[in-house]
Design an enzyme around this catalytic site. Structure first.
Site, PDB file in Angstrom:
ATOM      1  N   LEU A  26       0.827  -1.318   0.037  1.00 37.79           N
ATOM      2  CA  LEU A  26       0.108  -0.108   0.137  1.00 37.79           C
ATOM      3  C   LEU A  26       0.834   1.384   0.037  1.00 37.79           C
ATOM      4  O   LEU A  26       0.262   2.305  -0.250  1.00 37.79           O
ATOM      5  CB  LEU A  26      -0.862   0.082   1.358  1.00 37.79           C
ATOM      6  CG  LEU A  26      -2.017  -0.993   1.321  1.00 37.79           C
ATOM      7  CD1 LEU A  26      -2.664  -0.978   2.699  1.00 37.79           C
ATOM      8  CD2 LEU A  26      -2.888  -1.062   0.100  1.00 37.79           C
ATOM      9  N   ARG A 133      -3.360   4.580   6.127  1.00 38.29           N
ATOM     10  CA  ARG A 133      -2.654   5.175   7.449  1.00 38.29           C
ATOM     11  C   ARG A 133      -3.270   6.682   8.020  1.00 38.29           C
ATOM     12  O   ARG A 133      -3.433   6.750   9.297  1.00 38.29           O
ATOM     13  CB  ARG A 133      -0.879   5.475   7.227  1.00 38.29           C
ATOM     14  CG  ARG A 133      -0.300   4.505   6.653  1.00 38.29           C
ATOM     15  CD  ARG A 133       1.185   4.464   7.590  1.00 38.29           C
ATOM     16  NE  ARG A 133       0.936   4.405   8.672  1.00 38.29           N
ATOM     17  CZ  ARG A 133       2.035   4.172   9.679  1.00 38.29           C
ATOM     18  NH1 ARG A 133       3.221   4.290   9.396  1.00 38.29           N
ATOM     19  NH2 ARG A 133       1.765   4.067  11.217  1.00 38.29           N
ATOM     20  N   GLU A 167       3.675  12.913   9.880  1.00 41.06           N
ATOM     21  CA  GLU A 167       4.005  11.548  10.084  1.00 41.06           C
ATOM     22  C   GLU A 167       4.557  11.270  11.505  1.00 41.06           C
ATOM     23  O   GLU A 167       5.227  10.456  11.882  1.00 41.06           O
ATOM     24  CB  GLU A 167       4.806  10.932   8.925  1.00 41.06           C
ATOM     25  CG  GLU A 167       4.050  11.144   7.628  1.00 41.06           C
ATOM     26  CD  GLU A 167       3.429  10.091   6.936  1.00 41.06           C
ATOM     27  OE1 GLU A 167       3.758   8.886   7.411  1.00 41.06           O
ATOM     28  OE2 GLU A 167       2.291  10.336   6.219  1.00 41.06           O
ATOM     29  N   HIS A 235      10.736   8.355   5.552  1.00 42.63           N
ATOM     30  CA  HIS A 235      10.627   8.997   6.807  1.00 42.63           C
ATOM     31  C   HIS A 235      12.249   9.209   6.961  1.00 42.63           C
ATOM     32  O   HIS A 235      13.118   8.415   6.852  1.00 42.63           O
ATOM     33  CB  HIS A 235      10.087   7.971   7.838  1.00 42.63           C
ATOM     34  CG  HIS A 235       8.545   7.943   7.739  1.00 42.63           C
ATOM     35  ND1 HIS A 235       8.017   6.796   8.081  1.00 42.63           N
ATOM     36  CD2 HIS A 235       7.683   8.731   7.543  1.00 42.63           C
ATOM     37  CE1 HIS A 235       6.688   6.837   7.876  1.00 42.63           C
ATOM     38  NE2 HIS A 235       6.257   8.249   7.538  1.00 42.63           N
ATOM     39  N   CYS A 352      10.818   2.049  13.884  1.00 40.55           N
ATOM     40  CA  CYS A 352       9.389   2.251  13.508  1.00 40.55           C
ATOM     41  C   CYS A 352       8.356   1.714  14.539  1.00 40.55           C
ATOM     42  O   CYS A 352       7.392   2.368  14.730  1.00 40.55           O
ATOM     43  CB  CYS A 352       9.384   1.735  12.334  1.00 40.55           C
ATOM     44  SG  CYS A 352      10.328   2.286  10.744  1.00 40.55           S
TER      45      CYS A 352
HETATM   46  O1  SUG Z   1       3.921   3.878   6.655  1.00 43.19           O
HETATM   47  N1  SUG Z   1       4.224   0.700   5.784  1.00 43.19           N
HETATM   48  C1  SUG Z   1       4.583   1.692   6.621  1.00 43.19           C
HETATM   49  C2  SUG Z   1       5.852   1.482   7.474  1.00 43.19           C
HETATM   50  C3  SUG Z   1       6.239   2.552   8.626  1.00 43.19           C
HETATM   51  C4  SUG Z   1       7.525   2.842   8.877  1.00 43.19           C
HETATM   52  N2  SUG Z   1       7.628   3.771   9.932  1.00 43.19           N
HETATM   53  C5  SUG Z   1       8.740   4.513  10.199  1.00 43.19           C
HETATM   54  N3  SUG Z   1       9.612   4.682   9.355  1.00 43.19           N
HETATM   55  N4  SUG Z   1       8.763   5.218  11.235  1.00 43.19           N
HETATM   56  C6  SUG Z   1       4.579   2.862   5.963  1.00 43.19           C
HETATM   57  O2  SUG Z   1       4.816   2.923   4.767  1.00 43.19           O
HETATM   58  C7  SUG Z   1       3.043  -0.846   4.568  1.00 43.19           C
HETATM   59  C8  SUG Z   1       1.632  -1.387   4.464  1.00 43.19           C
HETATM   60  C9  SUG Z   1       1.470  -2.133   3.290  1.00 43.19           C
HETATM   61  O3  SUG Z   1       2.179  -2.011   2.180  1.00 43.19           O
HETATM   62  O4  SUG Z   1       0.212  -2.894   3.367  1.00 43.19           O
HETATM   63  C10 SUG Z   1       3.136   0.195   5.598  1.00 43.19           C
HETATM   64  O5  SUG Z   1       2.161   1.091   5.802  1.00 43.19           O
END
Ligand code: SUG
Length: 425
Positions: A26, A133, A167, A235, A352
């Site tokens: 996603l 998100r 974020e 991020h 994360c």
């Molecule tokens: O927002 N992955 C999250 C990962 C977040 C990592 N957080 C930090 N770096 N602090 C994102 O991209 C993947 C979900 C999916 O592909 O089904 C996802 O949302």
């Protein structure tokens, strides 16, 4: 020291991996998410990996918190999307996302010594850039309101208005001489216009700093390197992490690396920089292994340790660099790999998975603080109720399984009941 000279601790609040953990691909700009989209996921193994990480840190640091998975599938979101069968599968997967596990995106936190009113301020991240998100913040806020209900010590704000992408702590670093001392807060934002979205907007960062009542002389605003975003650093915490007086960073993290160091040093002269040059670890290798998505922690003996994903140990370049760093006389004395592979495959490393809150643990709702007995309890609920495997077709098919939906709702309910936190249902 904070007013009244209370000694504050840094508490890591890890997100417990929810029973719907899946790979639906996603997150545009998140290379792991894109490359694992369509794979089967293993929610039970994912959640147990997360608890094992928490146990290790409880043992190492003496304190550990957690936040609970949010209610999924999110029926309100699903209804608002008016499915007809013609929409992309990703739209059907979004209400099932377990993305709240990455609590570094739950909120931005300014500890009490930094704020005008001497309270710890939290702003839930609106996460508006990604649909899956953006659904998180109302339930996250409810949970923060409960965990940090003590209004004498905490202020929980509403999110930044949705025009400005925010974020949370993933784009925020704090430098200080000790957690109880007044710190300098560094906000890192991206400039839109590249191939991938810049998720943190400058005005969101500035708004959070104002809302938290930070001293403008103790705030630094720094632009992320557009090349790092292009390479998959969606991020800032994918390419840099700070703890107390140390900034551990890739040499290509910021748009103007030297200018960023200068600006931070002007506000925080004691800054100690541990920079990894691209000649030792390329940006691509740093992003693949998540070397910087590490927990840089101060242990009770005051030495610093870096908790990295196992993937770092498997990379010759990264592990070689870590070994040299530990052998040198630098501030980071040990590198500790942890297995969070199920989260890593969605772009979420050890950093994360945690939200740092500097506070007096006695002021936090005790049910959100982990001890060994609670870790045992959480593990037993996960082992009994979390699905072993989810295939993306289980959740993105037009006739997504009703059975799975009721199973995962019951799984979360069992966890909340076991932890006596049913009021979050
Ligand atoms: O927002 N992955 C999250 C990962 C977040 C990592 N957080 C930090 N770096 N602090 C994102 O991209 C993947 C979900 C999916 O592909 O089904 C996802 O949302």
């Amino acid at each position: 020291m904070e007013r009244g000279a209370v000694s504050l601790s840094e508490i890591n609040f890890d997100g417990i991996v929810g029973p719907t953990h899946n790979y639906a691909g996603l997150s545009l700009g998140n290379i792991a998410s894109a490359s694992h989209g369509g794979d089967p996921s293993y929610p039970r193994a994912a959640a147990l990996q997360g608890v094992a990480k928490m146990r290790g840190n409880l043992d190492r640091l003496g304190v550990q918190g957690f936040l609970l998975p949010l209610p999924r599938p999110n029926t309100l979101l699903a209804e608002s999307l008016h499915y007809s069968g013609t929409e992309p599968a990703a739209l059907r997967a979004a209400p099932w996302s377990a993305s709240s596990m990455w609590t570094a995106n739950a909120a931005t936190v300014s500890p009490a010594p930094d704020t005008a009113d001497g309270r710890c301020h939290l702003t839930p991240a609106n996460l508006v850039t990604m649909l899956h998100r953006a659904q998180e913040w109302p339930d996250t806020k409810r949970q923060l309101d409960l965990a940090f209900a003590d209004r004498e010590h905490f202020a929980v704000h509403g999110p930044v208005p949705p025009t400005f992408g925010d974020e949370g702590a993933a784009n925020h670093m704090r430098l200080c001489e000790g957690h109880s001392a007044k710190g300098v807060e560094v906000f890192v934002y991206g400039r839109p216009g590249g191939r991938f979205p810049a998720r943190q907007h400058e005005q969101a960062s500035r708004l959070v700093a104002r809302a938290h009542g930070l001293d403008p002389d103790a705030c630094v605003f720094v632009e992320q390197n557009p090349a790092a975003i292009e390479a998959g650093a969606f991020h800032n915490d994918v390419v840099a992490v700070a703890n107390e007086g140390v900034l551990f960073t890739h040499a290509e993290a910021f748009a103007d690396q030297a200018g960023a160091y200068e600006a931070i040093r002007a506000a925080f002269p004691a800054l100690e920089i541990v920079e990894v040059p691209a000649s030792a670890v390329s940006l691509a290798e740093a992003i693949r292994t998540y070397l910087f998505n590490a927990q840089l922690v101060t242990r009770p003996d005051q030495s610093m340790a870096l908790i990295v994903p196992e993937e770092c140990r498997e990379s010759e370049a990264v592990w070689g660099w870590c070994e040299n760093m530990v052998a040198s006389n630098g501030p980071i004395r040990e590198v500790i790999p942890v297995d969070v592979r199920q989260s890593m495959a969605n772009g979420g490393g050890p950093a994360c998975l945690r939200l740092r809150v500097v506070c007096d643990p006695a002021t936090v709702h005790p049910r959100f603080l982990l001890d060994e007995a609670q870790a045992d309890l959480i593990e037993s609920v996960i082992a009994k109720h979390w699905p072993e495997q989810i295939d993306p077709s289980d959740i993105s098919a037009v006739d997504a399984s009703d059975g799975l939906a009721s199973d995962v709702i019951a799984a979360r309910t069992a966890l909340l009941a076991a932890l006596d936190l049913e009021n979050l249902i």
